[in-house]
Design an enzyme around this catalytic site. Structure first.
Site, PDB file in Angstrom:
ATOM      1  N   PHE A  30      91.435  39.655   5.177  1.00 22.96           N
ATOM      2  CA  PHE A  30      90.271  38.839   5.511  1.00 22.96           C
ATOM      3  C   PHE A  30      90.627  37.366   5.354  1.00 22.96           C
ATOM      4  CE2 PHE A  30      85.737  37.586   4.173  1.00 22.96           C
ATOM      5  CZ  PHE A  30      85.256  37.567   5.479  1.00 22.96           C
ATOM      6  N   ALA A  31      90.469  36.607   6.431  1.00 16.29           N
ATOM      7  CA  ALA A  31      90.851  35.201   6.448  1.00 16.29           C
ATOM      8  C   ALA A  31      89.815  34.326   5.750  1.00 16.29           C
ATOM      9  CB  ALA A  31      91.016  34.729   7.890  1.00 16.29           C
ATOM     10  N   THR A  32      90.294  33.304   5.085  1.00 15.04           N
ATOM     11  CA  THR A  32      89.387  32.345   4.452  1.00 15.04           C
ATOM     12  C   THR A  32      88.452  31.697   5.474  1.00 15.04           C
ATOM     13  OG1 THR A  32      90.978  31.973   2.673  1.00 15.04           O
ATOM     14  CG2 THR A  32      89.260  30.313   2.955  1.00 15.04           C
ATOM     15  N   MET A  35      85.664  33.978   6.042  1.00 15.15           N
ATOM     16  CA  MET A  35      84.752  33.985   4.900  1.00 15.15           C
ATOM     17  C   MET A  35      83.807  32.786   4.968  1.00 15.15           C
ATOM     18  SD  MET A  35      85.533  33.612   0.815  1.00 15.15           S
ATOM     19  CE  MET A  35      86.237  35.231   0.570  1.00 15.15           C
ATOM     20  N   LEU A  38      81.145  33.319   7.499  1.00 19.51           N
ATOM     21  CA  LEU A  38      80.151  34.255   6.971  1.00 19.51           C
ATOM     22  C   LEU A  38      79.193  33.545   6.009  1.00 19.51           C
ATOM     23  CD1 LEU A  38      79.071  37.174   6.634  1.00 19.51           C
ATOM     24  CD2 LEU A  38      80.811  37.469   4.841  1.00 19.51           C
ATOM     25  N   GLU A  40      78.390  30.302   5.962  1.00 18.71           N
ATOM     26  CA  GLU A  40      77.508  29.407   6.710  1.00 18.71           C
ATOM     27  C   GLU A  40      76.424  30.189   7.454  1.00 18.71           C
ATOM     28  OE1 GLU A  40      78.269  25.524   7.842  1.00 18.71           O
ATOM     29  OE2 GLU A  40      80.373  25.978   8.279  1.00 18.71           O
ATOM     30  N   GLY A  59      75.804  22.559   8.252  1.00 23.02           N
ATOM     31  CA  GLY A  59      76.625  22.569   7.055  1.00 23.02           C
ATOM     32  C   GLY A  59      77.294  21.223   6.859  1.00 23.02           C
ATOM     33  N   HIS A  66      88.397  31.370  -2.737  1.00 19.83           N
ATOM     34  CA  HIS A  66      88.739  32.707  -2.227  1.00 19.83           C
ATOM     35  C   HIS A  66      89.591  33.357  -3.311  1.00 19.83           C
ATOM     36  CE1 HIS A  66      89.810  35.116   1.658  1.00 19.83           C
ATOM     37  NE2 HIS A  66      89.546  35.907   0.630  1.00 19.83           N
ATOM     38  N   ARG A 110      73.723  22.258   2.972  1.00 17.87           N
ATOM     39  CA  ARG A 110      73.266  22.114   4.354  1.00 17.87           C
ATOM     40  C   ARG A 110      72.182  21.048   4.393  1.00 17.87           C
ATOM     41  NH1 ARG A 110      75.446  25.868   7.389  1.00 17.87           N
ATOM     42  NH2 ARG A 110      74.071  25.504   9.154  1.00 17.87           N
TER      43      ARG A 110
END
Length: 130
Positions: A30-32, A35, A38, A40, A59, A66, A110
């Site tokens: 799973f890429a940073t 993440m 996801l 945001e 944002g 991570h 945000r």
């Protein structure tokens, strides 16, 4: 809108969300950046029903660690909690889990914006750059 609004979203880690595919690394995990996307999405969706027509959130700050790798095929869930509301500024506490561990945590900021004004400001850069 008030402090305490929670967001929740769960996804499956697919090859398209891997570090190798996104080019943030070479591994099939799973890429940073996936993440972060996801985080945001979970945050903005948690407050969208509290906004006035024509408003959105953007944002402006992410401070996310991570902590642990997640293999392809495992589910990941993101939980957000609105912890501070200061005018148009929203601060979220964020926790991300896979099926075994806490894999990420941090803070996300945000701002509430007017969609038309914000888009016009962005679009004005096109005419300024010519």
């Amino acid at each position: 809108m008030e402090i305490g609004i929670k967001g929740y979203q769960e996804i499956l880690v697919t090859p398209e969300k891997s570090a190798r595919k996104i080019k943030s690394g070479t591994l099939e995990v799973f890429a940073t950046p996936a993440m972060i996307a996801l985080v945001e999405e979970t945050a903005w969706k948690s407050v969208k029903d509290y906004l006035e027509p024509g408003q959105a959130t953007v944002g402006t700050l992410l401070n996310i660690s991570h902590l642990s790798p997640t293999p392809i095929g495992m589910k990941v869930r993101c939980e957000t909690l609105l912890t501070n509301l200061d005018g148009r500024r929203l601060i979220f506490e964020v926790n991300i889990y896979d099926e075994k561990d806490l894999i990420g945590k941090g803070v996300h900021e945000r701002f509430i914006i007017g969609e038309e004004k914000f888009q016009a400001k962005a679009n004005s850069k096109l005419s300024e750059s010519k």
